[in-house]
Scaffold this motif. Structure first.
Motif, PDB file in Angstrom:
ATOM      1  N   ALA A  62       2.259  -1.994 -10.483  1.00  0.00           N
ATOM      2  CA  ALA A  62       1.881  -1.607 -10.936  1.00  0.00           C
ATOM      3  C   ALA A  62       0.899  -3.166 -10.129  1.00  0.00           C
ATOM      4  CB  ALA A  62       1.517  -2.553 -12.491  1.00  0.00           C
ATOM      5  N   PRO A  63      -0.558  -4.557 -10.066  1.00  0.00           N
ATOM      6  CA  PRO A  63      -1.341  -3.005  -9.538  1.00  0.00           C
ATOM      7  C   PRO A  63      -1.368  -1.809  -8.343  1.00  0.00           C
ATOM      8  CG  PRO A  63      -1.979  -5.595  -8.209  1.00  0.00           C
ATOM      9  CD  PRO A  63      -0.238  -5.368  -8.682  1.00  0.00           C
ATOM     10  N   GLY A  64      -1.931  -1.248  -9.003  1.00  0.00           N
ATOM     11  CA  GLY A  64      -2.162   0.460  -7.984  1.00  0.00           C
ATOM     12  C   GLY A  64      -2.625   1.631  -8.297  1.00  0.00           C
ATOM     13  N   ASN A  65      -3.793   2.473  -7.806  1.00  0.00           N
ATOM     14  CA  ASN A  65      -3.875   3.174  -8.310  1.00  0.00           C
ATOM     15  C   ASN A  65      -2.846   4.690  -8.223  1.00  0.00           C
ATOM     16  OD1 ASN A  65      -6.090   4.563  -9.293  1.00  0.00           O
ATOM     17  ND2 ASN A  65      -6.851   5.295  -6.961  1.00  0.00           N
ATOM     18  N   TRP A  66      -1.991   4.572  -8.537  1.00  0.00           N
ATOM     19  CA  TRP A  66      -1.063   5.761  -8.029  1.00  0.00           C
ATOM     20  C   TRP A  66      -1.304   6.564  -9.681  1.00  0.00           C
ATOM     21  CZ3 TRP A  66       2.603   6.620 -12.329  1.00  0.00           C
ATOM     22  CH2 TRP A  66       3.084   5.677 -13.755  1.00  0.00           C
TER      23      TRP A  66
ATOM     24  N   TRP B 291       0.586  -1.677   0.461  1.00  0.00           N
ATOM     25  CA  TRP B 291      -0.074   0.074   0.114  1.00  0.00           C
ATOM     26  C   TRP B 291       0.428   1.227  -0.056  1.00  0.00           C
ATOM     27  CZ3 TRP B 291      -5.035  -0.555  -0.953  1.00  0.00           C
ATOM     28  CH2 TRP B 291      -5.859  -1.235  -0.801  1.00  0.00           C
ATOM     29  N   ASP B 292      -0.043   2.287  -0.355  1.00  0.00           N
ATOM     30  CA  ASP B 292       1.072   3.972  -0.453  1.00  0.00           C
ATOM     31  C   ASP B 292       1.074   3.974   1.085  1.00  0.00           C
ATOM     32  OD1 ASP B 292      -1.824   4.066  -0.668  1.00  0.00           O
ATOM     33  OD2 ASP B 292      -1.974   5.694  -0.924  1.00  0.00           O
ATOM     34  N   ARG B 293       1.767   3.940   1.654  1.00  0.00           N
ATOM     35  CA  ARG B 293       2.003   3.912   2.818  1.00  0.00           C
ATOM     36  C   ARG B 293       2.642   5.621   3.100  1.00  0.00           C
ATOM     37  NH1 ARG B 293      -1.658   0.921   5.064  1.00  0.00           N
ATOM     38  NH2 ARG B 293      -1.355  -1.613   4.956  1.00  0.00           N
ATOM     39  N   TYR B 294       1.531   6.101   4.684  1.00  0.00           N
ATOM     40  CA  TYR B 294       2.332   7.656   5.310  1.00  0.00           C
ATOM     41  C   TYR B 294       3.914   7.653   5.706  1.00  0.00           C
ATOM     42  CZ  TYR B 294       3.173  11.684   7.911  1.00  0.00           C
ATOM     43  OH  TYR B 294       3.748  12.694   8.421  1.00  0.00           O
ATOM     44  N   ALA B 295       5.052   8.323   5.180  1.00  0.00           N
ATOM     45  CA  ALA B 295       6.204   7.978   5.870  1.00  0.00           C
ATOM     46  C   ALA B 295       7.273   8.930   5.733  1.00  0.00           C
ATOM     47  CB  ALA B 295       6.752   6.447   4.620  1.00  0.00           C
ATOM     48  N   ASN B 296       8.514   9.241   7.257  1.00  0.00           N
ATOM     49  CA  ASN B 296       8.937  10.244   6.976  1.00  0.00           C
ATOM     50  C   ASN B 296      10.519   9.722   7.937  1.00  0.00           C
ATOM     51  OD1 ASN B 296       7.818  10.141   9.597  1.00  0.00           O
ATOM     52  ND2 ASN B 296       7.115  12.029   9.028  1.00  0.00           N
ATOM     53  N   LEU B 297      11.527  11.090   7.540  1.00  0.00           N
ATOM     54  CA  LEU B 297      12.457  10.702   8.800  1.00  0.00           C
ATOM     55  C   LEU B 297      12.457  11.570   9.803  1.00  0.00           C
ATOM     56  CD1 LEU B 297      15.499   9.067   7.160  1.00  0.00           C
ATOM     57  CD2 LEU B 297      15.593  11.008   8.445  1.00  0.00           C
ATOM     58  N   TYR B 298      13.391  11.601  10.359  1.00  0.00           N
ATOM     59  CA  TYR B 298      13.477  12.645  11.749  1.00  0.00           C
ATOM     60  C   TYR B 298      14.713  12.788  12.196  1.00  0.00           C
ATOM     61  CZ  TYR B 298       8.285  12.683  12.576  1.00  0.00           C
ATOM     62  OH  TYR B 298       6.774  11.939  11.950  1.00  0.00           O
TER      63      TYR B 298
END
Length: 341
Positions: A267-271, A83-90
């Motif tokens: 693919a697959p994916g609603n990008w 899945w298109d997950r939220y991610a970040n770096l601190y």
């Protein structure tokens, strides 16, 4: 993003200690420091959504021209969270212990970003006062699967004459722990928890100062915009920053060209359809607003304002995950801006 119904997360962390970080650059005007190396973040099976580590960076910050951060999101053979997950770096401020968001990105569907030679590139020069000497880093992904994601992170330090010799950075606020920890949109919220109004004082010795903001929307709340675009992931909105009660800066959360993403093997994916200011498999852009020099040395009122819209609660909730920093620069030693309620 895949909608969550009810999840209770008890966070634990993976810790990585690196005393002798790998330096890979052969160019004497630049040094490349590898930090996280194929580290996995995940949910379940004893794993964590976050990994932390301590790494050694150059200390002569006044001679650093630029700092670029590269994040490889490694996913061979579709073995990662799809899945298109939220991610970040601190990075952690050594004085206050507060985590500063260096950059944010959204995982692509099913694949990694191997199509990008060095992964996502984010200019983090604004944080050079934090990225100095022994520094703690944290990488996070809002994954809810044990498959998770694996990352390798490198920093390129380019030496030379910077635009200004000294700089300092401080958060105005950060509501960015995850997509659903953002500020609720279209409904009343507790202003003691989400305080979008502050007072800011820029040091009189600053030669330039600006705001650095990262913002991304999540949720599919109704009423939908035309075309069935729910808030806050899909609905295009304009946010404003008011200075001393006057509408001063605008942030348009609109299309940024998802279909042209070089990570085009999702693919697959609603990008391909455009979100409101972000795309799967891309860095969430930082937005910059210059503060007038006439305001340096005095305190002014800051307020972040969302465009008016009312959530009818018919289909979930809407959130804006947001971080805003004040960056000040000078050719003489400079203190941070001061932020108060």
């Amino acid at each position: 993003m895949k909608k969550l119904i009810t999840v209770l997360l008890l966070s634990t962390f993976t810790f990585i200690s690196c005393k002798d970080d790998e330096k890979t650059s052969q160019d004497p005007s630049k040094t490349t420091i590898k930090t996280f190396d194929n580290v996995k973040v995940a949910f379940g099976d004893g794993l964590s959504q976050s990994a932390e580590g301590t790494f050694s960076f150059p200390t002569n910050s006044e001679n650093i021209k630029t700092i670029k951060m590269f994040i490889k999101d490694i996913c061979p053979n579709k073995e990662c969270d799809e899945w298109d997950r939220y991610a970040n770096l601190y990075a952690k401020d050594k004085t206050t212990g507060e985590w500063y968001e260096l950059g944010r990105f959204i995982n692509p569907y099913w694949v990694g970003n191997e199509k990008l030679e060095r992964g996502y590139e984010i200019d983090v020069t604004d944080f050079k006062s934090i990225l100095s000497g022994s520094t703690e880093l944290k990488i996070y992904t809002e994954t809810w699967l044990a498959k998770g994601r694996k990352y390798t992170v490198e920093f390129d330090f380019e030496f030379g004459t910077p635009d200004y010799k000294y700089s300092a950075v401080v958060p105005v606020f950060q509501y960015n722990k995850s997509s659903i920890d953002g500020v609720p949109y279209g409904t009343a919220f507790d202003t003691n928890v989400f305080d979008l109004t502050k007072q800011i004082n820029i040091p009189s010795g600053a030669e330039i100062a600006y705001l650095r903001t990262i913002i991304s929307g999540w949720g599919h709340a109704t009423p939908n915009d035309a075309g069935g675009r729910g808030c806050a992931e899909w609905c295009y909105r304009t946010h404003h920053i008011n200075i001393n009660g006057t509408q001063t800066f605008a942030h348009d959360l609109k299309a940024i060209g998802c279909a042209q993403n070089p990570v085009n093997n999702q693919a697959p994916g609603n990008w391909k359809p455009d979100r409101a200011g972000w795309c799967p498999g891309m860095v969430v852009p930082a937005r910059f607003d210059n503060i007038q020099k006439s305001m340096f040395g005095s305190t002014f009122n800051f307020e972040y304002k969302f465009e008016d819209w009312t959530n009818n609660n018919g289909n979930g909730n809407a959130f804006y995950a947001i971080s805003t920093f004040v960056v000040v620069k000078s050719n003489s030693p400079i203190n941070k801006a001061t932020i108060s309620n």
